[in-house]
Design a protein around this motif. Structure first.
Motif, PDB file in Angstrom:
ATOM      1  N   HIS A   3     -34.914  11.966 -31.389  1.00 35.69           N
ATOM      2  CA  HIS A   3     -35.022  11.405 -30.133  1.00 35.69           C
ATOM      3  C   HIS A   3     -36.694  11.141 -30.118  1.00 35.69           C
ATOM      4  N   CYS A   4     -37.158   9.891 -29.655  1.00 30.79           N
ATOM      5  CA  CYS A   4     -38.636   9.781 -29.237  1.00 30.79           C
ATOM      6  C   CYS A   4     -38.549   9.188 -27.883  1.00 30.79           C
ATOM      7  N   GLU A   5     -39.588  10.047 -27.233  1.00 32.16           N
ATOM      8  CA  GLU A   5     -39.597   9.871 -25.584  1.00 32.16           C
ATOM      9  C   GLU A   5     -41.223   9.686 -25.243  1.00 32.16           C
ATOM     10  N   THR A   6     -41.542   9.009 -24.209  1.00 24.45           N
ATOM     11  CA  THR A   6     -42.733   8.793 -23.587  1.00 24.45           C
ATOM     12  C   THR A   6     -42.657   9.295 -22.137  1.00 24.45           C
ATOM     13  N   TRP A   7     -43.383  10.447 -21.775  1.00 22.16           N
ATOM     14  CA  TRP A   7     -43.322  11.198 -20.353  1.00 22.16           C
ATOM     15  C   TRP A   7     -44.498  10.679 -19.696  1.00 22.16           C
ATOM     16  N   LEU A  18     -39.592  10.520 -17.277  1.00 25.74           N
ATOM     17  CA  LEU A  18     -39.393   9.815 -18.528  1.00 25.74           C
ATOM     18  C   LEU A  18     -39.572   8.506 -18.386  1.00 25.74           C
ATOM     19  N   ARG A  21     -37.272   5.841 -23.897  1.00 27.98           N
ATOM     20  CA  ARG A  21     -36.697   6.708 -24.852  1.00 27.98           C
ATOM     21  C   ARG A  21     -35.977   5.926 -25.870  1.00 27.98           C
ATOM     22  N   ASP A  22     -36.306   6.561 -27.083  1.00 27.91           N
ATOM     23  CA  ASP A  22     -35.643   5.588 -28.092  1.00 27.91           C
ATOM     24  C   ASP A  22     -35.081   6.663 -29.151  1.00 27.91           C
ATOM     25  N   LEU A 115     -33.865  16.470 -24.305  1.00 31.09           N
ATOM     26  CA  LEU A 115     -35.223  16.113 -23.824  1.00 31.09           C
ATOM     27  C   LEU A 115     -35.147  15.380 -22.491  1.00 31.09           C
ATOM     28  N   THR A 116     -33.957  14.991 -22.154  1.00 32.36           N
ATOM     29  CA  THR A 116     -33.926  14.158 -20.808  1.00 32.36           C
ATOM     30  C   THR A 116     -33.258  14.824 -19.751  1.00 32.36           C
ATOM     31  N   ARG A 122     -34.186  12.411 -12.715  1.00 31.70           N
ATOM     32  CA  ARG A 122     -35.142  11.664 -13.322  1.00 31.70           C
ATOM     33  C   ARG A 122     -35.602  11.101 -12.121  1.00 31.70           C
TER      34      ARG A 122
END
Length: 128
Positions: A3-7, A18, A21-22, A115-116, A122
């Motif tokens: 999991h790749c995420e930007t927060w 979030l 997410r990819d 992670l989410t 959200r």
């Protein structure tokens, strides 16, 4: 799968949202996705390329140029580690932005966790 995420957070730090997410099949794929996320965020944070002051994106662009740093993230993901802060910056309005990565099966040093947050959380923020 990784999991790749930007927060993004709030200046007072009680909440994080979030932004993106990819999922990547391999550690090298995760680094490529995190690189794309860093480029995307840096482009959004650059307000005036003619301004000589350093923008918050300078740290992101520095990570993009740091081959050893990217290789370190790839190595950590290869060993199954959770990388909670691939790169963290403070943007306009003192808003923190963070790129993170975690193998879908969890890390070897801690219990797995999603992670989410739940969809309702959200939209209202997730306690950090």
């Amino acid at each position: 799968m990784i999991h790749c995420e930007t927060w993004a957070g709030t200046p007072a730090a009680p909440y994080m949202w979030l932004l993106a997410r990819d999922v990547a099949p391999t550690p090298s794929g995760a680094v490529r996705r995190l690189t794309a996320a860093a480029e995307h965020l840096a482009d959004r944070l650059d307000t005036d390329p003619a301004d000589p002051r350093p923008f918050p994106s300078a740290t992101l662009r520095g990570w993009l140029d740091d081959r050893i740093g990217r290789e370190d993230v790839e190595h950590r993901l290869t060993t199954g580690a959770y990388v909670p802060e691939v790169v963290t910056i403070t943007g306009p309005g003192h808003v923190p932005y963070t790129l993170a990565a975690m193998p879908a099966g969890g890390c070897v040093c801690c219990r797995p966790r999603p992670l989410t947050a739940a969809p309702a959380a959200r939209t209202e923020g997730v306690r950090a």
